[in-house]
Scaffold this active site. Sequence first.
Site, PDB file in Angstrom:
ATOM      1  N   PRO A 165       0.876  -1.190   0.001  1.00  0.00           N
ATOM      2  CA  PRO A 165       0.016   0.074   0.115  1.00  0.00           C
ATOM      3  C   PRO A 165       0.765   1.255  -0.128  1.00  0.00           C
ATOM      4  O   PRO A 165       2.006   1.225   0.537  1.00  0.00           O
ATOM      5  CB  PRO A 165      -0.702  -0.209   1.327  1.00  0.00           C
ATOM      6  CG  PRO A 165      -0.635  -1.501   1.667  1.00  0.00           C
ATOM      7  CD  PRO A 165       0.605  -1.927   1.139  1.00  0.00           C
ATOM      8  N   GLU A 166       0.153   2.310  -0.434  1.00  0.00           N
ATOM      9  CA  GLU A 166       0.944   3.707  -0.544  1.00  0.00           C
ATOM     10  C   GLU A 166       0.297   4.441   0.419  1.00  0.00           C
ATOM     11  O   GLU A 166      -0.669   4.174   1.235  1.00  0.00           O
ATOM     12  CB  GLU A 166       1.077   4.102  -2.053  1.00  0.00           C
ATOM     13  CG  GLU A 166       1.681   3.218  -2.960  1.00  0.00           C
ATOM     14  CD  GLU A 166       1.465   3.721  -4.198  1.00  0.00           C
ATOM     15  OE1 GLU A 166       1.651   4.849  -4.579  1.00  0.00           O
ATOM     16  OE2 GLU A 166       1.450   2.656  -5.264  1.00  0.00           O
TER      17      GLU A 166
ATOM     18  N   HIS B  38      -3.222 -16.199   7.055  1.00  0.00           N
ATOM     19  CA  HIS B  38      -2.098 -15.209   6.769  1.00  0.00           C
ATOM     20  C   HIS B  38      -1.878 -14.382   7.893  1.00  0.00           C
ATOM     21  O   HIS B  38      -1.138 -13.183   7.750  1.00  0.00           O
ATOM     22  CB  HIS B  38      -2.286 -14.411   5.443  1.00  0.00           C
ATOM     23  CG  HIS B  38      -2.260 -15.306   4.156  1.00  0.00           C
ATOM     24  ND1 HIS B  38      -1.425 -16.068   4.049  1.00  0.00           N
ATOM     25  CD2 HIS B  38      -3.320 -15.396   3.477  1.00  0.00           C
ATOM     26  CE1 HIS B  38      -1.747 -16.990   2.797  1.00  0.00           C
ATOM     27  NE2 HIS B  38      -2.748 -16.377   2.589  1.00  0.00           N
TER      28      HIS B  38
ATOM     29  N   ARG C 256       2.473 -12.189   1.951  1.00  0.00           N
ATOM     30  CA  ARG C 256       3.679 -12.219   1.043  1.00  0.00           C
ATOM     31  C   ARG C 256       5.007 -11.843   2.105  1.00  0.00           C
ATOM     32  O   ARG C 256       6.099 -11.946   1.839  1.00  0.00           O
ATOM     33  CB  ARG C 256       3.879 -11.119  -0.039  1.00  0.00           C
ATOM     34  CG  ARG C 256       2.783 -11.630  -1.170  1.00  0.00           C
ATOM     35  CD  ARG C 256       3.251 -10.718  -2.157  1.00  0.00           C
ATOM     36  NE  ARG C 256       4.516 -11.287  -2.949  1.00  0.00           N
ATOM     37  CZ  ARG C 256       4.925 -10.802  -4.019  1.00  0.00           C
ATOM     38  NH1 ARG C 256       4.118  -9.850  -4.745  1.00  0.00           N
ATOM     39  NH2 ARG C 256       6.128 -10.802  -4.505  1.00  0.00           N
TER      40      ARG C 256
END
Length: 282
Positions: free
Chosen positions: A2-3, A95, A113
């Site tokens: 995310p930004e 996750h 990830r």
Amino acid sequence: MPELPEVETTRRKIEPLLLDRTILEVQHDAPHKYRDTHLAAGRRVTGLSRRGKYLMLHLAAAEAAHDQGADSPHDLEFIVHLGMTGGFRLEGGKHTRVTLRTDAGDLYFDDPRRFGKMAVVRPGEYAGMPTLAAMGPEPLSADFREEDFAELAAQAGAVKPWLLSQKPVSGVGNIYADESLWMAGLHPTQTRLTREEAGRLYHAVRDVMGRAVEAGGSSLGRGEGNYRQHDGLSGLFQHAHNVYGKGGEPCPRCGTPIEKSVVAQRGTHHCPQCQPLRRETV
């Protein structure tokens, strides 16, 4: 991903869940990725802020810990970098990497990830986080000044990698760099911007980032790593993208097919008609 827009949306959404709550425990099994998080135990969250792509929980000094001879009775900052796929959730899942236990319930950090990181530090002690330590001004703040930006841009190399460095302005990542450069009519590899070009880019960055924050960021694709908010809602700014992820599609301004290339090892999208590369010397 995310930004800045996604991290700011995360901050706004989880603030009511954490503000004035006491952290009881931070559970994980990767101390090399989530450093010194044990120092957060017993501390009250007095505020949540954001710096670029970093989320910060401000923790009150632990008087009780001081009385017991603990190592760090001072105020602390709990720094969170979401990485590429990190995000907070109301329920744990396959996750889940970190469980943040508070006196009001648990909050879970999922990261398919595994690029997300956390650290508890003294306020401003960012020696182990060089990007945060050298970060430029916030794009929507008064500290982001057009004159300063233009002065730096006049000496910069390829403009897209320059934006991604976080030094001229914080929080701009791959998506919002492409969108800002399209709005400003600048080629991603243009160097040494003129005063007029820098002005266009300055206003484009502010416009794009402001609209993206209000839209809750961008959610791309449907995979497990797709950004979504803690309550499962997706961002909406992807519906306003003009070039990012639109290789081969017509430019919404002139109809020329959008080109996709690689710049600084990042997938890059631009319109060859609206964003020509200026080759003459400035």
